[in-house]
Write a protein that holds these residues in place. Structure first.
Motif, PDB file in Angstrom:
ATOM      1  N   HIS A  24       3.132  -3.572  -1.110  1.00  0.00           N
ATOM      2  CA  HIS A  24       2.899  -2.514  -0.128  1.00  0.00           C
ATOM      3  C   HIS A  24       3.705  -2.795   1.138  1.00  0.00           C
ATOM      4  CE1 HIS A  24       0.839   0.248   2.569  1.00  0.00           C
ATOM      5  NE2 HIS A  24       0.474  -0.781   3.315  1.00  0.00           N
ATOM      6  N   PHE A  25       3.630  -4.022   1.656  1.00  0.00           N
ATOM      7  CA  PHE A  25       4.382  -4.376   2.870  1.00  0.00           C
ATOM      8  C   PHE A  25       5.886  -4.225   2.649  1.00  0.00           C
ATOM      9  CE2 PHE A  25       1.075  -7.387   4.997  1.00  0.00           C
ATOM     10  CZ  PHE A  25       0.360  -6.288   5.438  1.00  0.00           C
ATOM     11  N   ALA A  30      10.739  -0.946   3.811  1.00  0.00           N
ATOM     12  CA  ALA A  30      11.881  -0.200   3.286  1.00  0.00           C
ATOM     13  C   ALA A  30      11.958   1.222   3.848  1.00  0.00           C
ATOM     14  CB  ALA A  30      11.835  -0.154   1.763  1.00  0.00           C
ATOM     15  N   VAL A  31      10.809   1.796   4.222  1.00  0.00           N
ATOM     16  CA  VAL A  31      10.786   3.177   4.735  1.00  0.00           C
ATOM     17  C   VAL A  31      10.315   3.227   6.191  1.00  0.00           C
ATOM     18  CG1 VAL A  31      10.480   4.188   2.431  1.00  0.00           C
ATOM     19  CG2 VAL A  31       8.458   3.673   3.831  1.00  0.00           C
ATOM     20  N   GLY A  39      -1.460   2.149   9.191  1.00  0.00           N
ATOM     21  CA  GLY A  39      -2.304   0.971   9.190  1.00  0.00           C
ATOM     22  C   GLY A  39      -3.611   1.193   8.465  1.00  0.00           C
ATOM     23  N   PRO A  40      -4.338   0.096   8.279  1.00  0.00           N
ATOM     24  CA  PRO A  40      -5.623   0.187   7.590  1.00  0.00           C
ATOM     25  C   PRO A  40      -6.697   0.770   8.504  1.00  0.00           C
ATOM     26  CG  PRO A  40      -5.252  -2.053   8.314  1.00  0.00           C
ATOM     27  CD  PRO A  40      -4.009  -1.282   8.650  1.00  0.00           C
ATOM     28  N   ASP A  71       4.370   4.645  -2.500  1.00  0.00           N
ATOM     29  CA  ASP A  71       3.746   3.425  -1.986  1.00  0.00           C
ATOM     30  C   ASP A  71       2.979   2.740  -3.121  1.00  0.00           C
ATOM     31  OD1 ASP A  71       1.720   1.641  -0.758  1.00  0.00           O
ATOM     32  OD2 ASP A  71       2.391   2.543   1.118  1.00  0.00           O
ATOM     33  N   PRO A  72       3.153   1.436  -3.289  1.00  0.00           N
ATOM     34  CA  PRO A  72       2.424   0.718  -4.338  1.00  0.00           C
ATOM     35  C   PRO A  72       0.903   0.898  -4.271  1.00  0.00           C
ATOM     36  CG  PRO A  72       4.186  -0.655  -3.530  1.00  0.00           C
ATOM     37  CD  PRO A  72       4.131   0.554  -2.630  1.00  0.00           C
ATOM     38  N   TYR A  73       0.335   1.017  -3.087  1.00  0.00           N
ATOM     39  CA  TYR A  73      -1.108   1.235  -2.994  1.00  0.00           C
ATOM     40  C   TYR A  73      -1.506   2.533  -3.693  1.00  0.00           C
ATOM     41  CZ  TYR A  73      -2.407  -2.526   0.280  1.00  0.00           C
ATOM     42  OH  TYR A  73      -2.687  -3.736   0.868  1.00  0.00           O
ATOM     43  N   TYR A  74      -0.743   3.584  -3.493  1.00  0.00           N
ATOM     44  CA  TYR A  74      -1.022   4.842  -4.175  1.00  0.00           C
ATOM     45  C   TYR A  74      -0.828   4.672  -5.683  1.00  0.00           C
ATOM     46  CZ  TYR A  74      -0.656   9.575  -5.884  1.00  0.00           C
ATOM     47  OH  TYR A  74      -0.842  10.713  -6.610  1.00  0.00           O
TER      48      TYR A  74
END
Length: 100
Positions: A24-25, A30-31, A39-40, A71-74
């Motif tokens: 995620h980071f 990268a974007v 942020g969280p 995004d990897p989280y998604y």
């Protein structure tokens, strides 16, 4: 007009969030030029992470959606609820005052 994405985590995904944190980071870095702020979200100061908020520098909903969905989280299914909407930053120190 920027796009705001407000996401609530699915229940019980704390370990999943940690597993994907480095990816995620890396994606955020990268974007970074497309992110106004991100942020969280926590249930209280010092509390548990319950979701995320992103504000993207784009007037294009399709671009905002692509930025979010890449995004990897998604991609790992971290989020249960997601709201995406156009956002007008109208006042505050982040924008250097007010727009009126």
């Amino acid at each position: 007009m920027p796009y705001l994405v407000h996401c609530k985590d699915r229940p019980g995904v704390s370990a999943l969030r940690q597993e994907a944190l480095a990816d995620h980071f890396a994606y955020v870095e990268a974007v970074l030029d497309k992110i106004a702020v991100a942020g969280p979200m926590k249930d209280k100061v010092g509390g548990e992470i319950v979701g995320s908020c992103f504000i993207y520098h784009t007037d294009d909903e399709a671009e905002a959606r692509a930025l979010f969905e890449n995004d990897p989280y998604y991609q790992i299914g971290l989020y249960g609820e997601v709201d995406m909407m156009a956002f007008t930053a109208a006042a505050g120190s982040w924008i250097g005052g007010k727009i009126w």
